[in-house]
Design a protein around this motif. Sequence first.
Motif, PDB file in Angstrom:
ATOM      1  N   TYR A  76       0.843  -1.201   0.000  1.00 13.68           N
ATOM      2  CA  TYR A  76       0.000   0.000   0.000  1.00 13.68           C
ATOM      3  C   TYR A  76       0.880   1.254   0.000  1.00 13.68           C
ATOM      4  CZ  TYR A  76      -3.359  -3.469   1.640  1.00 13.68           C
ATOM      5  OH  TYR A  76      -4.136  -4.577   1.756  1.00 13.68           O
ATOM      6  N   PRO A  77       1.439   1.611  -1.145  1.00 14.87           N
ATOM      7  CA  PRO A  77       2.377   2.738  -1.174  1.00 14.87           C
ATOM      8  C   PRO A  77       1.753   4.079  -0.790  1.00 14.87           C
ATOM      9  CG  PRO A  77       1.892   1.979  -3.394  1.00 14.87           C
ATOM     10  CD  PRO A  77       1.267   1.018  -2.454  1.00 14.87           C
ATOM     11  N   LEU A  78       0.514   4.315  -1.172  1.00  9.75           N
ATOM     12  CA  LEU A  78      -0.126   5.583  -0.836  1.00  9.75           C
ATOM     13  C   LEU A  78      -0.355   5.695   0.673  1.00  9.75           C
ATOM     14  CD1 LEU A  78      -1.199   8.179  -2.016  1.00  9.75           C
ATOM     15  CD2 LEU A  78      -3.425   7.108  -2.249  1.00  9.75           C
ATOM     16  N   THR A  79      -0.743   4.612   1.304  1.00 14.36           N
ATOM     17  CA  THR A  79      -0.950   4.598   2.748  1.00 14.36           C
ATOM     18  C   THR A  79       0.372   4.862   3.474  1.00 14.36           C
ATOM     19  OG1 THR A  79      -2.741   3.019   2.501  1.00 14.36           O
ATOM     20  CG2 THR A  79      -1.783   3.233   4.689  1.00 14.36           C
ATOM     21  N   ALA A  80       1.451   4.248   2.997  1.00 14.64           N
ATOM     22  CA  ALA A  80       2.765   4.466   3.601  1.00 14.64           C
ATOM     23  C   ALA A  80       3.191   5.923   3.457  1.00 14.64           C
ATOM     24  CB  ALA A  80       3.793   3.544   2.967  1.00 14.64           C
ATOM     25  N   LEU A  81       2.885   6.523   2.333  1.00 15.18           N
ATOM     26  CA  LEU A  81       3.217   7.933   2.117  1.00 15.18           C
ATOM     27  C   LEU A  81       2.438   8.830   3.080  1.00 15.18           C
ATOM     28  CD1 LEU A  81       4.752   9.970   0.328  1.00 15.18           C
ATOM     29  CD2 LEU A  81       2.725  10.032  -1.118  1.00 15.18           C
ATOM     30  N   VAL A  82       1.164   8.550   3.263  1.00 17.25           N
ATOM     31  CA  VAL A  82       0.334   9.332   4.180  1.00 17.25           C
ATOM     32  C   VAL A  82       0.838   9.167   5.620  1.00 17.25           C
ATOM     33  CG1 VAL A  82      -1.977   9.536   5.165  1.00 17.25           C
ATOM     34  CG2 VAL A  82      -1.688   9.344   2.697  1.00 17.25           C
ATOM     35  N   LEU A  87       3.472  11.409  10.287  1.00 17.55           N
ATOM     36  CA  LEU A  87       4.475  11.310  11.341  1.00 17.55           C
ATOM     37  C   LEU A  87       5.429  12.496  11.304  1.00 17.55           C
ATOM     38  CD1 LEU A  87       5.631   9.619  13.639  1.00 17.55           C
ATOM     39  CD2 LEU A  87       7.045   8.436  11.943  1.00 17.55           C
ATOM     40  N   GLY A  88       5.855  12.878  10.114  1.00 11.83           N
ATOM     41  CA  GLY A  88       6.728  14.052   9.976  1.00 11.83           C
ATOM     42  C   GLY A  88       6.052  15.318  10.432  1.00 11.83           C
ATOM     43  N   TYR A  89       4.785  15.465  10.146  1.00 13.99           N
ATOM     44  CA  TYR A  89       4.031  16.638  10.557  1.00 13.99           C
ATOM     45  C   TYR A  89       3.910  16.711  12.084  1.00 13.99           C
ATOM     46  CZ  TYR A  89       0.242  20.002  11.023  1.00 13.99           C
ATOM     47  OH  TYR A  89      -0.513  21.082  11.375  1.00 13.99           O
ATOM     48  N   VAL A  90       3.587  15.565  12.693  1.00 11.90           N
ATOM     49  CA  VAL A  90       3.425  15.531  14.158  1.00 11.90           C
ATOM     50  C   VAL A  90       4.751  15.838  14.845  1.00 11.90           C
ATOM     51  CG1 VAL A  90       2.954  13.992  16.106  1.00 11.90           C
ATOM     52  CG2 VAL A  90       1.430  14.014  14.141  1.00 11.90           C
ATOM     53  N   VAL A  91       5.834  15.231  14.367  1.00  8.33           N
ATOM     54  CA  VAL A  91       7.151  15.474  14.966  1.00  8.33           C
ATOM     55  C   VAL A  91       7.539  16.939  14.782  1.00  8.33           C
ATOM     56  CG1 VAL A  91       9.611  14.937  14.790  1.00  8.33           C
ATOM     57  CG2 VAL A  91       7.927  13.094  14.804  1.00  8.33           C
ATOM     58  N   GLY A  92       7.279  17.486  13.614  1.00 11.34           N
ATOM     59  CA  GLY A  92       7.603  18.890  13.358  1.00 11.34           C
ATOM     60  C   GLY A  92       6.812  19.845  14.254  1.00 11.34           C
ATOM     61  N   ARG A  93       5.551  19.539  14.460  1.00 11.16           N
ATOM     62  CA  ARG A  93       4.717  20.386  15.336  1.00 11.16           C
ATOM     63  C   ARG A  93       5.140  20.255  16.792  1.00 11.16           C
ATOM     64  NH1 ARG A  93       2.160  24.482  13.436  1.00 11.16           N
ATOM     65  NH2 ARG A  93       0.714  24.313  15.160  1.00 11.16           N
ATOM     66  N   ALA A  94       5.579  19.069  17.185  1.00 10.86           N
ATOM     67  CA  ALA A  94       5.981  18.850  18.565  1.00 10.86           C
ATOM     68  C   ALA A  94       7.271  19.598  18.888  1.00 10.86           C
ATOM     69  CB  ALA A  94       6.162  17.355  18.825  1.00 10.86           C
TER      70      ALA A  94
END
Length: 96
Positions: A76-82, A87-94
């Motif tokens: 599921y490449p699209l799911t992995a991309l999402v 995860l990158g967004y959450v880490v960046g916001r944290a």
Amino acid sequence: MATKAELEAELDKLRKRNAELEAKTGSAPEPEDQSEPVKTSDEIRRLLADHGIDLSKAQSLGEDVVEEFGRLQKDYPLTALVIAFSLGYVVGRAQG
């Protein structure tokens, strides 16, 4: 708001006071972060074992997660991309 001259005068005053205190104690100031000595990896492993944490299980869990994500990426490449984006967004916001 303080002017540059006032700030420089205050800085000089603080430097003189610091020099006086160092001369009074007879030594340079010690680092503030000396509350606990640095632990070696063997001490850390022993502490983890004392608390019931098996480091080999944690390492194998990490390998399993990487393997599972690799499998998810192939199926599921699209799911992995999402997931990666989220995860990158959450880490960046944290962080900031």
